[in-house]
Design a protein around this motif. Structure first.
Motif, mmCIF file in Angstrom:
data_model
loop_
_atom_site.group_PDB
_atom_site.id
_atom_site.type_symbol
_atom_site.label_atom_id
_atom_site.label_comp_id
_atom_site.label_asym_id
_atom_site.label_seq_id
_atom_site.Cartn_x
_atom_site.Cartn_y
_atom_site.Cartn_z
ATOM 1 N N ASP A 192 24.336 33.101 -25.866
ATOM 2 C CA ASP A 192 24.595 31.663 -25.706
ATOM 3 C C ASP A 192 24.301 30.963 -27.027
ATOM 4 O OD1 ASP A 192 24.904 29.041 -25.022
ATOM 5 O OD2 ASP A 192 23.156 28.932 -23.695
ATOM 6 N N TYR A 193 25.374 30.734 -27.796
ATOM 7 C CA TYR A 193 25.272 30.010 -29.067
ATOM 8 C C TYR A 193 25.897 28.616 -28.933
ATOM 9 C CZ TYR A 193 23.864 34.054 -31.968
ATOM 10 O OH TYR A 193 23.191 35.096 -32.546
ATOM 11 N N SER A 194 26.117 28.159 -27.734
ATOM 12 C CA SER A 194 26.781 26.866 -27.555
ATOM 13 C C SER A 194 25.912 25.739 -28.090
ATOM 14 C CB SER A 194 27.089 26.631 -26.075
ATOM 15 O OG SER A 194 25.887 26.605 -25.314
ATOM 16 N N THR A 195 26.544 24.703 -28.599
ATOM 17 C CA THR A 195 25.829 23.559 -29.163
ATOM 18 C C THR A 195 24.987 22.896 -28.079
ATOM 19 O OG1 THR A 195 27.566 23.201 -30.799
ATOM 20 C CG2 THR A 195 26.120 21.337 -30.313
ATOM 21 N N LYS A 196 23.755 22.542 -28.446
ATOM 22 C CA LYS A 196 22.826 21.968 -27.488
ATOM 23 C C LYS A 196 22.484 20.534 -27.890
ATOM 24 C CE LYS A 196 22.344 25.788 -25.110
ATOM 25 N NZ LYS A 196 23.003 26.770 -25.971
ATOM 26 N N GLN A 199 16.983 15.161 -27.100
ATOM 27 C CA GLN A 199 16.785 13.764 -26.736
ATOM 28 C C GLN A 199 17.482 12.802 -27.698
ATOM 29 O OE1 GLN A 199 12.251 14.382 -25.849
ATOM 30 N NE2 GLN A 199 12.888 12.514 -24.795
ATOM 31 N N ASN A 200 17.464 13.140 -28.994
ATOM 32 C CA ASN A 200 18.162 12.262 -29.938
ATOM 33 C C ASN A 200 18.835 13.045 -31.064
ATOM 34 O OD1 ASN A 200 15.921 12.986 -31.424
ATOM 35 N ND2 ASN A 200 15.325 10.906 -31.993
ATOM 36 N N MET A 201 19.266 14.270 -30.770
ATOM 37 C CA MET A 201 20.006 15.063 -31.757
ATOM 38 C C MET A 201 20.816 16.132 -31.052
ATOM 39 S SD MET A 201 17.227 17.716 -33.434
ATOM 40 C CE MET A 201 16.239 16.455 -34.202
ATOM 41 N N THR A 202 21.827 16.625 -31.772
ATOM 42 C CA THR A 202 22.625 17.760 -31.316
ATOM 43 C C THR A 202 22.427 18.898 -32.316
ATOM 44 O OG1 THR A 202 24.259 16.327 -30.277
ATOM 45 C CG2 THR A 202 24.952 18.563 -30.777
ATOM 46 N N VAL A 203 22.219 20.113 -31.798
ATOM 47 C CA VAL A 203 21.860 21.252 -32.644
ATOM 48 C C VAL A 203 22.818 22.402 -32.368
ATOM 49 C CG1 VAL A 203 20.025 22.843 -33.330
ATOM 50 C CG2 VAL A 203 19.433 20.542 -32.529
ATOM 51 N N SER A 204 23.341 22.998 -33.431
ATOM 52 C CA SER A 204 24.184 24.191 -33.310
ATOM 53 C C SER A 204 23.513 25.357 -34.031
ATOM 54 C CB SER A 204 25.578 23.938 -33.899
ATOM 55 O OG SER A 204 25.483 23.573 -35.263
ATOM 56 N N LEU A 205 23.893 26.579 -33.656
ATOM 57 C CA LEU A 205 23.270 27.797 -34.189
ATOM 58 C C LEU A 205 24.322 28.728 -34.765
ATOM 59 C CD1 LEU A 205 20.994 29.943 -34.553
ATOM 60 C CD2 LEU A 205 21.398 30.599 -32.166
ATOM 61 N N GLU A 206 23.994 29.288 -35.920
ATOM 62 C CA GLU A 206 24.764 30.384 -36.528
ATOM 63 C C GLU A 206 23.772 31.463 -36.921
ATOM 64 O OE1 GLU A 206 27.445 31.255 -40.566
ATOM 65 O OE2 GLU A 206 26.365 29.363 -40.301
ATOM 66 N N VAL A 295 20.051 34.996 -27.878
ATOM 67 C CA VAL A 295 20.548 35.839 -28.971
ATOM 68 C C VAL A 295 20.430 37.316 -28.565
ATOM 69 C CG1 VAL A 295 20.229 36.506 -31.391
ATOM 70 C CG2 VAL A 295 19.867 34.125 -30.692
ATOM 71 N N PRO A 296 21.538 38.032 -28.365
ATOM 72 C CA PRO A 296 21.473 39.472 -28.074
ATOM 73 C C PRO A 296 21.188 40.260 -29.356
ATOM 74 C CG PRO A 296 23.752 38.731 -28.114
ATOM 75 C CD PRO A 296 22.920 37.496 -28.322
#
Length: 302
Positions: A192-196, A199-206, A295-296
């Motif tokens: 699950d790497y979907s953008t999260k 409370q006051n920000m959006t975070v993405s993962l690579e 993260v697998p």
């Protein structure tokens, strides 16, 4: 080293004055030798020993003061209990942590401040739906207490992070049980790497590489959509907890690379072939945001 003047035959008229160019002597420069690890003082980070310097300072990763002469790692004894011993779900209970030295089992009286606190505790539920990062209070020699409400019956894993004076930083894991019929089950995670959204920000993962491999260094690069107002949280730009889906591995990490901007990068070495739930915390405009990713991690031969 000195300059060398070459002699050259010159054909000139006798009445033509000859002006010799001035001889410039090269100035010998002092050559500085590289530090000798066998004789020079080496300063190390107690939490990240691979961070080293020949000068005093702070760790570029976690911000801790570099020290010389780190003692050999020795595991201190930690007992974790509940007050009351059988707390009810949803009601305030107390997690009690008792730290003893490994030599005479005496209560430890003094601790170093790590990231603005004496003690960090992480609590997660068996189904990995509950997460809490708190800071127990020292109430007597070697004893810390932390009030908490467990949401449901079942098993909870607790990671304790503390640093006794004269020793090395300690990371220990314990298990507590909340009585009652439990409807939770062990987690079965998938990538699950979907953008999260916090409370006051959006975070993405690579992740780099895209597929994490056991025993290899994996870069977890988080990008914050709007970094304006981003603040250090407890002395660093972020905190990360990685927990394997079978609850055996629990790792507390700090950023390896960041400039206070939109990207914050952690480096993690996953020890086993599991899927890990990653909770990451960032602070923006005095609000702590907690988001999670899965993260697998695969074995090297796959």
């Amino acid at each position: 080293m000195f300059g060398v003047v070459a002699t050259t035959c010159l054909a000139v008229r006798a009445d033509t004055p000859f002006r010799a160019e001035p001889v410039v002597l090269a100035v010998a420069q002092e050559v500085q030798s590289a530090p000798d690890p066998s004789t020079d003082v080496v300063y190390m980070c107690p939490m990240d020993p691979e961070i080293r310097s020949h000068n005093p300072g702070t760790c570029r990763r976690c911000g801790m003061t570099l020290v010389s002469g780190i003692p050999d790692p020795v595991e201190f004894h930690l007992d974790v209990g509940l007050i009351p011993p059988s707390p009810s779900p949803g009601k305030t209970a107390v997690l009690q942590f008792s730290v003893h030295d490994p030599w005479k089992e005496k209560p430890v009286g003094t601790f170093n401040v790590v990231h603005e606190r004496l003690f960090h505790a992480f609590v997660v539920s068996e189904d990995l739906q509950f997460f809490e990062h708190g800071h127990p209070t020292l109430v007597s020699d070697g004893t810390f207490q932390y009030p908490i409400r467990f949401p449901a019956p079942g098993m909870y894993r607790v990671l304790s992070d503390f640093y006794p004076v004269g020793a090395t930083p300690q990371l220990t894991t314990q298990t507590v049980f909340i009585p009652g019929p439990s409807s939770s089950h062990p987690a079965h995670l998938t990538r699950d790497y979907s953008t999260k959204t916090g409370q006051n920000m959006t975070v993405s993962l690579e992740s780099i590489p895209p597929q994490a491999v056991v025993g290899n260094r994996t870069q977890l690069r988080f990008t914050i959509d709007d970094a304006e107002g981003l603040q250090e949280y407890l002395g660093v730009w972020g905190h990360l907890l990685a927990v394997s889906e079978d609850l055996i591995d629990m790792m507390h990490e700090h950023p390896a690379r960041t400039d206070g901007g939109a990207q914050v990068e952690f480096e993690v070495v996953f020890p086993r072939e599991q899927t890990y739930r990653i909770w990451v915390q960032f602070q923006k405009r005095n609000i702590v945001n907690t988001v999670q990713f899965d993260v697998p991690v695969r074995s090297p031969q796959e």
